[in-house]
Motif scaffolding. Structure first.
Motif, PDB file in Angstrom:
ATOM      1  N   LYS A   1      42.174 -24.952  16.540  1.00 15.57           N
ATOM      2  CA  LYS A   1      42.915 -25.772  17.500  1.00 15.57           C
ATOM      3  C   LYS A   1      43.479 -27.028  16.832  1.00 15.57           C
ATOM      4  O   LYS A   1      44.597 -27.465  17.129  1.00 15.57           O
ATOM      5  CB  LYS A   1      42.022 -26.149  18.683  1.00 15.57           C
ATOM      6  N   GLU A   2      42.683 -27.654  15.947  1.00 11.55           N
ATOM      7  CA  GLU A   2      43.159 -28.840  15.237  1.00 11.55           C
ATOM      8  C   GLU A   2      44.362 -28.498  14.363  1.00 11.55           C
ATOM      9  O   GLU A   2      45.342 -29.237  14.307  1.00 11.55           O
ATOM     10  CB  GLU A   2      42.025 -29.431  14.389  1.00 11.55           C
ATOM     11  N   MET A   3      44.299 -27.353  13.674  1.00 14.49           N
ATOM     12  CA  MET A   3      45.414 -26.928  12.837  1.00 14.49           C
ATOM     13  C   MET A   3      46.630 -26.592  13.690  1.00 14.49           C
ATOM     14  O   MET A   3      47.764 -26.962  13.352  1.00 14.49           O
ATOM     15  CB  MET A   3      45.012 -25.720  11.999  1.00 14.49           C
ATOM     16  N   ALA A   4      46.393 -25.899  14.803  1.00  9.53           N
ATOM     17  CA  ALA A   4      47.495 -25.535  15.692  1.00  9.53           C
ATOM     18  C   ALA A   4      48.165 -26.772  16.272  1.00  9.53           C
ATOM     19  O   ALA A   4      49.386 -26.806  16.440  1.00  9.53           O
ATOM     20  CB  ALA A   4      46.974 -24.631  16.808  1.00  9.53           C
TER      21      ALA A   4
ATOM     22  N   ILE B   1      45.336 -17.884  15.818  1.00  8.55           N
ATOM     23  CA  ILE B   1      45.623 -17.397  14.466  1.00  8.55           C
ATOM     24  C   ILE B   1      47.070 -16.910  14.367  1.00  8.55           C
ATOM     25  O   ILE B   1      47.791 -17.226  13.419  1.00  8.55           O
ATOM     26  CB  ILE B   1      44.637 -16.266  14.087  1.00  8.55           C
ATOM     27  N   SER B   2      47.501 -16.150  15.373  1.00 10.89           N
ATOM     28  CA  SER B   2      48.871 -15.648  15.392  1.00 10.89           C
ATOM     29  C   SER B   2      49.875 -16.786  15.425  1.00 10.89           C
ATOM     30  O   SER B   2      50.861 -16.798  14.683  1.00 10.89           O
ATOM     31  CB  SER B   2      49.067 -14.736  16.603  1.00 10.89           C
ATOM     32  N   GLY B   3      49.607 -17.783  16.278  1.00  8.88           N
ATOM     33  CA  GLY B   3      50.518 -18.922  16.392  1.00  8.88           C
ATOM     34  C   GLY B   3      50.582 -19.735  15.117  1.00  8.88           C
ATOM     35  O   GLY B   3      51.658 -20.197  14.700  1.00  8.88           O
ATOM     36  N   ILE B   4      49.425 -19.948  14.469  1.00  7.83           N
ATOM     37  CA  ILE B   4      49.381 -20.722  13.213  1.00  7.83           C
ATOM     38  C   ILE B   4      50.147 -20.010  12.116  1.00  7.83           C
ATOM     39  O   ILE B   4      50.905 -20.626  11.353  1.00  7.83           O
ATOM     40  CB  ILE B   4      47.920 -20.961  12.794  1.00  7.83           C
ATOM     41  N   GLU B   5      49.968 -18.689  12.025  1.00  5.52           N
ATOM     42  CA  GLU B   5      50.676 -17.920  10.992  1.00  5.52           C
ATOM     43  C   GLU B   5      52.183 -18.000  11.190  1.00  5.52           C
ATOM     44  O   GLU B   5      52.943 -18.189  10.232  1.00  5.52           O
ATOM     45  CB  GLU B   5      50.211 -16.466  11.029  1.00  5.52           C
TER      46      GLU B   5
ATOM     47  N   THR C   1      57.764 -17.303  19.636  1.00  6.30           N
ATOM     48  CA  THR C   1      56.440 -16.710  19.717  1.00  6.30           C
ATOM     49  C   THR C   1      56.308 -15.976  21.041  1.00  6.30           C
ATOM     50  O   THR C   1      57.151 -16.105  21.935  1.00  6.30           O
ATOM     51  CB  THR C   1      55.343 -17.792  19.646  1.00  6.30           C
ATOM     52  N   ASN C   2      55.259 -15.205  21.150  1.00  4.20           N
ATOM     53  CA  ASN C   2      54.979 -14.505  22.402  1.00  4.20           C
ATOM     54  C   ASN C   2      54.161 -15.370  23.343  1.00  4.20           C
ATOM     55  O   ASN C   2      53.755 -14.926  24.412  1.00  4.20           O
ATOM     56  CB  ASN C   2      54.223 -13.206  22.117  1.00  4.20           C
ATOM     57  N   ILE C   3      53.889 -16.605  22.891  1.00  2.86           N
ATOM     58  CA  ILE C   3      53.091 -17.533  23.687  1.00  2.86           C
ATOM     59  C   ILE C   3      54.003 -18.268  24.651  1.00  2.86           C
ATOM     60  O   ILE C   3      55.046 -18.792  24.263  1.00  2.86           O
ATOM     61  CB  ILE C   3      52.374 -18.535  22.774  1.00  2.86           C
TER      62      ILE C   3
END
Length: 263
Positions: free
Chosen positions: A13-16, A33-37, A57-59
């Motif tokens: 979450k911190e990285m995202a 993980i998908s969003g970060i990549e 993204t799909n988010i």
């Protein structure tokens, strides 16, 4: 760089958040993980082309300017209840009706009886969160909900955690609150009613994904200060008998037949 699959949800979450992944606070580990990549790949391409490109993204991204519906708020609170029930009550609490109603003098309450009914057989308790306070930091709202869930736990298990019609929170309530990572402050009038989240509590709800901000609350009206009418004192100069009145009077003492003097 540490393998993403080996990182904790908190680290992800911190990285995202740093990479500005859309809706990062409300994502599951696999989605993070998908969003970060995707964000990392987008940054790499941006460095190569020296252009600012938006990545898809799909988010579903929450639009900050879009007003939140009350139904969204109830959904968030119901999800929060389920997660807190799993963390602190072993999923043992019965599902209550969660409401958001005006309670200017309290953050929330839990009904002592099943006051919601459907037909002859189904009935539910109520937990209400004060409409004036639901936009506090999410850890504060979660702590209030946990406070009311402790009351529900004690009601269901016939544990006396309060007295004086539920106003005074006794030492039993204090122990139950501390067992669920809440601090319990004391005052003589209400007992251990003032609960607050500890660092451990915040860490646990963050790990569980409870960090969705509720952006609005009902306006808390400032109390109206009413000026009291000035009181006049009228004294008999003979016997000393007196009366008080907010009106300007011309009166006599019936015993002494003397005009009373205003002071």
């Amino acid at each position: 760089m540490k393998n993403l699959n080996e990182m904790t949800a908190k680290e992800l979450k911190e990285m995202a958040k740093e990479l500005k992944v859309a809706n990062w606070w409300n994502l599951k580990k696999s989605e993070l993980i998908s969003g970060i990549e995707m964000a990392s790949n987008s940054e790499t391409n941006s460095d190569k082309t020296d252009e600012s490109e938006e990545f898809e993204t799909n988010i579903i991204e929450e639009t900050v300017n879009e007003p939140m519906k009350m139904s969204d708020t109830i959904t968030i609170l119901e999800d929060m209840f389920d997660k807190l029930n799993a963390i602190y009550f072993e999923d043992a609490l019965p599902k209550p009706v969660i409401t958001v109603q005006s309670t200017p003098k309290a953050y929330g309450h839990c009904s002592t009886k099943k006051i919601w009914k459907a037909g002859d057989n189904e009935a539910m308790y109520e937990i209400n969160l004060g409409a004036e306070f639901i936009n506090r930091p999410i850890q504060e709202t979660a702590a209030t909900l946990t406070h009311e869930m402790i009351h529900l736990y004690c009601i269901v298990n016939e544990i006396a955690d309060t007295c004086q019609n539920g106003r005074y929170h006794n030492k039993t309530f204090k122990l139950e609150a501390e067992a669920r990572d809440l601090e319990a402050g004391y005052d003589r009038a209400n007992g251990y009613t003032h609960t607050a989240p500890t660092e451990t509590f915040v860490n646990k709800i963050t790990e569980a994904g409870i960090n969705m901000t509720i952006r609005f609350a009902r306006i808390l009206k400032a109390p109206i200060k009413r000026e009291r009418n000035k009181q006049y004192k009228y004294v008999c100069p003979v016997c000393g008998q007196y009366v008080k009145s907010a009106s300007e009077l011309h009166i006599k003492c019936a015993n002494c037949d003397a005009e009373m003097i205003r002071k």
